[in-house]
Design a protein around this motif. Structure first.
Motif, PDB file in Angstrom:
ATOM      1  N   ILE A 165     -73.236   1.818 -69.290  1.00  0.00           N
ATOM      2  CA  ILE A 165     -72.587   2.845 -68.475  1.00  0.00           C
ATOM      3  C   ILE A 165     -72.878   4.221 -69.060  1.00  0.00           C
ATOM      4  O   ILE A 165     -72.785   4.429 -70.277  1.00  0.00           O
ATOM      5  N   ILE A 166     -73.262   5.154 -68.202  1.00  0.00           N
ATOM      6  CA  ILE A 166     -73.460   6.546 -68.604  1.00  0.00           C
ATOM      7  C   ILE A 166     -72.689   7.445 -67.637  1.00  0.00           C
ATOM      8  O   ILE A 166     -72.341   7.020 -66.530  1.00  0.00           O
ATOM      9  N   SER A 167     -72.470   8.680 -68.047  1.00  0.00           N
ATOM     10  CA  SER A 167     -71.630   9.579 -67.250  1.00  0.00           C
ATOM     11  C   SER A 167     -72.416  10.729 -66.638  1.00  0.00           C
ATOM     12  O   SER A 167     -73.365  11.240 -67.231  1.00  0.00           O
ATOM     13  N   HIS A 168     -71.975  11.093 -65.443  1.00  0.00           N
ATOM     14  CA  HIS A 168     -72.448  12.312 -64.801  1.00  0.00           C
ATOM     15  C   HIS A 168     -71.221  13.106 -64.383  1.00  0.00           C
ATOM     16  O   HIS A 168     -70.387  12.619 -63.609  1.00  0.00           O
ATOM     17  N   ARG A 169     -71.103  14.322 -64.966  1.00  0.00           N
ATOM     18  CA  ARG A 169     -69.928  15.149 -64.706  1.00  0.00           C
ATOM     19  C   ARG A 169     -68.621  14.377 -64.967  1.00  0.00           C
ATOM     20  O   ARG A 169     -67.711  14.363 -64.148  1.00  0.00           O
ATOM     21  N   LYS A 170     -68.602  13.690 -66.082  1.00  0.00           N
ATOM     22  CA  LYS A 170     -67.452  12.934 -66.583  1.00  0.00           C
ATOM     23  C   LYS A 170     -67.121  11.690 -65.751  1.00  0.00           C
ATOM     24  O   LYS A 170     -66.123  11.013 -66.009  1.00  0.00           O
ATOM     25  N   GLU A 171     -67.951  11.396 -64.761  1.00  0.00           N
ATOM     26  CA  GLU A 171     -67.748  10.174 -63.980  1.00  0.00           C
ATOM     27  C   GLU A 171     -68.658   9.070 -64.504  1.00  0.00           C
ATOM     28  O   GLU A 171     -69.863   9.280 -64.639  1.00  0.00           O
ATOM     29  N   PRO A 172     -68.101   7.881 -64.807  1.00  0.00           N
ATOM     30  CA  PRO A 172     -68.924   6.797 -65.335  1.00  0.00           C
ATOM     31  C   PRO A 172     -69.747   6.121 -64.232  1.00  0.00           C
ATOM     32  O   PRO A 172     -69.249   5.874 -63.132  1.00  0.00           O
ATOM     33  N   TYR A 173     -71.009   5.842 -64.574  1.00  0.00           N
ATOM     34  CA  TYR A 173     -71.893   5.133 -63.660  1.00  0.00           C
ATOM     35  C   TYR A 173     -72.445   3.903 -64.379  1.00  0.00           C
ATOM     36  O   TYR A 173     -72.980   4.015 -65.481  1.00  0.00           O
ATOM     37  N   GLU A 174     -72.320   2.757 -63.742  1.00  0.00           N
ATOM     38  CA  GLU A 174     -72.941   1.551 -64.285  1.00  0.00           C
ATOM     39  C   GLU A 174     -74.386   1.501 -63.809  1.00  0.00           C
ATOM     40  O   GLU A 174     -74.667   1.566 -62.616  1.00  0.00           O
ATOM     41  N   VAL A 175     -75.311   1.374 -64.749  1.00  0.00           N
ATOM     42  CA  VAL A 175     -76.736   1.323 -64.421  1.00  0.00           C
ATOM     43  C   VAL A 175     -77.146  -0.127 -64.186  1.00  0.00           C
ATOM     44  O   VAL A 175     -76.912  -0.995 -65.041  1.00  0.00           O
ATOM     45  N   LYS A 176     -77.739  -0.385 -63.021  1.00  0.00           N
ATOM     46  CA  LYS A 176     -78.080  -1.756 -62.651  1.00  0.00           C
ATOM     47  C   LYS A 176     -79.398  -1.768 -61.876  1.00  0.00           C
ATOM     48  O   LYS A 176     -79.813  -0.756 -61.310  1.00  0.00           O
ATOM     49  N   PHE A 177     -80.027  -2.946 -61.836  1.00  0.00           N
ATOM     50  CA  PHE A 177     -81.157  -3.156 -60.943  1.00  0.00           C
ATOM     51  C   PHE A 177     -80.626  -3.450 -59.542  1.00  0.00           C
ATOM     52  O   PHE A 177     -79.435  -3.709 -59.356  1.00  0.00           O
ATOM     53  N   GLU A 178     -81.522  -3.456 -58.586  1.00  0.00           N
ATOM     54  CA  GLU A 178     -81.111  -3.663 -57.194  1.00  0.00           C
ATOM     55  C   GLU A 178     -80.560  -5.071 -56.963  1.00  0.00           C
ATOM     56  O   GLU A 178     -79.721  -5.277 -56.099  1.00  0.00           O
ATOM     57  N   LYS A 179     -81.068  -6.054 -57.724  1.00  0.00           N
ATOM     58  CA  LYS A 179     -80.608  -7.437 -57.599  1.00  0.00           C
ATOM     59  C   LYS A 179     -80.351  -8.023 -58.972  1.00  0.00           C
ATOM     60  O   LYS A 179     -80.939  -7.587 -59.972  1.00  0.00           O
ATOM     61  N   ASP A 180     -79.494  -9.018 -59.020  1.00  0.00           N
ATOM     62  CA  ASP A 180     -79.215  -9.689 -60.290  1.00  0.00           C
ATOM     63  C   ASP A 180     -80.334 -10.639 -60.686  1.00  0.00           C
ATOM     64  O   ASP A 180     -80.579 -10.852 -61.877  1.00  0.00           O
ATOM     65  N   ASP A 237     -80.879  19.914 -70.002  1.00  0.00           N
ATOM     66  CA  ASP A 237     -82.243  19.575 -69.599  1.00  0.00           C
ATOM     67  C   ASP A 237     -82.295  18.699 -68.355  1.00  0.00           C
ATOM     68  O   ASP A 237     -83.334  18.610 -67.698  1.00  0.00           O
ATOM     69  N   HIS A 238     -81.198  18.029 -68.051  1.00  0.00           N
ATOM     70  CA  HIS A 238     -81.186  17.089 -66.930  1.00  0.00           C
ATOM     71  C   HIS A 238     -79.916  17.305 -66.113  1.00  0.00           C
ATOM     72  O   HIS A 238     -78.816  16.945 -66.546  1.00  0.00           O
ATOM     73  N   ALA A 239     -80.076  17.868 -64.945  1.00  0.00           N
ATOM     74  CA  ALA A 239     -78.915  18.180 -64.107  1.00  0.00           C
ATOM     75  C   ALA A 239     -78.174  16.924 -63.681  1.00  0.00           C
ATOM     76  O   ALA A 239     -76.953  16.931 -63.533  1.00  0.00           O
ATOM     77  N   TYR A 240     -78.903  15.854 -63.474  1.00  0.00           N
ATOM     78  CA  TYR A 240     -78.292  14.596 -63.031  1.00  0.00           C
ATOM     79  C   TYR A 240     -78.795  13.505 -63.963  1.00  0.00           C
ATOM     80  O   TYR A 240     -79.817  12.867 -63.714  1.00  0.00           O
ATOM     81  N   ILE A 241     -78.084  13.296 -65.076  1.00  0.00           N
ATOM     82  CA  ILE A 241     -78.546  12.409 -66.134  1.00  0.00           C
ATOM     83  C   ILE A 241     -78.736  10.975 -65.646  1.00  0.00           C
ATOM     84  O   ILE A 241     -79.715  10.313 -65.979  1.00  0.00           O
ATOM     85  N   THR A 242     -77.793  10.491 -64.849  1.00  0.00           N
ATOM     86  CA  THR A 242     -77.884   9.093 -64.409  1.00  0.00           C
ATOM     87  C   THR A 242     -79.156   8.849 -63.602  1.00  0.00           C
ATOM     88  O   THR A 242     -79.843   7.843 -63.802  1.00  0.00           O
ATOM     89  N   ARG A 243     -79.494   9.753 -62.705  1.00  0.00           N
ATOM     90  CA  ARG A 243     -80.704   9.602 -61.904  1.00  0.00           C
ATOM     91  C   ARG A 243     -81.959   9.736 -62.773  1.00  0.00           C
ATOM     92  O   ARG A 243     -82.943   9.022 -62.571  1.00  0.00           O
ATOM     93  N   SER A 244     -81.917  10.662 -63.736  1.00  0.00           N
ATOM     94  CA  SER A 244     -83.069  10.875 -64.620  1.00  0.00           C
ATOM     95  C   SER A 244     -83.370   9.616 -65.436  1.00  0.00           C
ATOM     96  O   SER A 244     -84.526   9.222 -65.583  1.00  0.00           O
TER      97      SER A 244
END
Length: 342
Positions: A51-66, A140-147
């Motif tokens: 999990i990483i955060s963007h603007r203090k919101e947590p995002y779970e990083v996953k592939f499209e399918k399990d 350096d990265h405006a949107y860390i999760t997407r980067s």
């Protein structure tokens, strides 16, 4: 009643957590149509990426399918309608993301390691290994999760495409040895198994590992026998060719941007003892100035290949044991060697 409320609140938080998807959209087309298939071998102990955060919101990083094996196979099939007979395998060894708190905010961190093989006669042959440890800062990265998701996708694509064009290392290993492939392969490489080095000039790590020096190049010395550069065997200087290392009188030297540094060996493998400035010099160093003064190629190469430079080492510099990866020749930097590693 209180337990029910807490359960509902927790359920709401879990449901509300956002997801950042790693999209496998980059091309992995084999232009020569030699590849038959791509199979993912997921060797990670923990399948959760993190999990990483963007603007203090947590995002779970996953592939499209399990089902990653199916996902990667379909990715290959979509890009390769015309196929050959070579079976490729991508081993995913490590893929982790996490937040790193800073004084003012938080930055994202990515760790990733993978390797590719081809299969022939029920044996596996090493192609390429990739490893990265990288920090992503807010500035350096405006949107860390997407980067980070884009970086993961891009590197997966790059290693597959590069593997189509790489000659496999001629060391067969069994399927049971894939989990320990680095140790199994390195023990059979001539640079590890031979009792002595072969003198000569090596333009890349593969030739160094196989102890096959460039037949067109030789070490150039002055009258005192000090290494001053490399030259072609026909006595014409070859100043524009990349050099990985040279071996003279059985002693191996790693070429760095500032000097030649002796390659040593211990229980962990090969390494050099170097400072940050020797490996990553600033643009205004004397070596760079010398390069500009003598021409971009001629002056720079003449400066960096001079072994006498390795004897002039700053008294106030901090030196580290910098490992040399047994399969790639890349530096294995110690902790805190550089603030940001790319």
């Amino acid at each position: 009643m209180r337990k029910i409320i807490m359960f509902l609140m927790l359920s709401t938080l879990l449901t509300a957590q956002k997801t950042q998807i790693i999209e496998l959209r980059n091309s992995i087309k084999d232009k020569k149509h030699l590849a038959k298939s791509l199979t993912l071998l997921d060797k990670r102990e923990n399948k959760n990426i993190g999990i990483i955060s963007h603007r203090k919101e947590p995002y779970e990083v996953k592939f499209e399918k399990d089902d990653l094996e199916e996902l990667f196979s379909n990715w290959f099939i979509e890009d390769n309608k015309e196929r050959g007979s070579v079976e490729y395998f991508l081993i995913l060894e490590d893929l982790k993301v996490n937040d790193i708190p800073t004084e003012r905010s938080v930055m994202g961190h990515l760790d990733m390691q993978m390797a590719t093989f081809l299969k022939r006669n029920n044996k596996y042959y090493f192609l390429k290994k990739f490893k990265i440890s990288k920090d992503y800062t807010q500035k350096d990265h405006a949107y860390i999760t997407r980067s980070i998701a884009a970086k993961i996708s891009a590197e997966l694509s790059n290693i597959v495409k590069d593997s189509y064009t790489i000659s496999a290392l001629n060391i067969p290993i069994s399927e049971t040895d894939l989990g320990d492939y680095e140790k199994v392969i390195s023990e059979q490489l001539p640079v590890f198994s031979s009792e002595s080095f072969t003198d000569g000039v090596y333009t890349d790590y593969r030739s160094f590992a196989e102890q096959k020096p460039d037949k067109e190049l030789m070490v150039r010395k002055n009258k005192e026998g000090v290494i001053k550069g490399v030259k072609r065997v026909d006595d014409y200087d070859n100043l524009n060719k990349a050099i990985f290392a040279v071996i003279d009188n059985g002693i191996a030297y790693k070429k760095t941007p500032t000097s030649l540094i002796e390659i040593e060996k211990d229980s962990e493998g090969y390494f050099i003892t170097a400072s940050e400035e020797e490996l990553f010099p600033q643009p205004n160093t004397s070596v760079m100035v010398a390069g500009a003064a003598g021409g971009l190629i001629g002056g720079l190469i003449a400066a960096v290949i001079d072994i006498t430079a390795s004897k002039i080492r700053k008294q106030n510099a901090k030196y580290y044991r910098v490992g040399i990866d047994a399969l790639t020749g890349e530096y294995i930097l110690p902790e805190n060697f550089r603030k940001f590693k790319y």
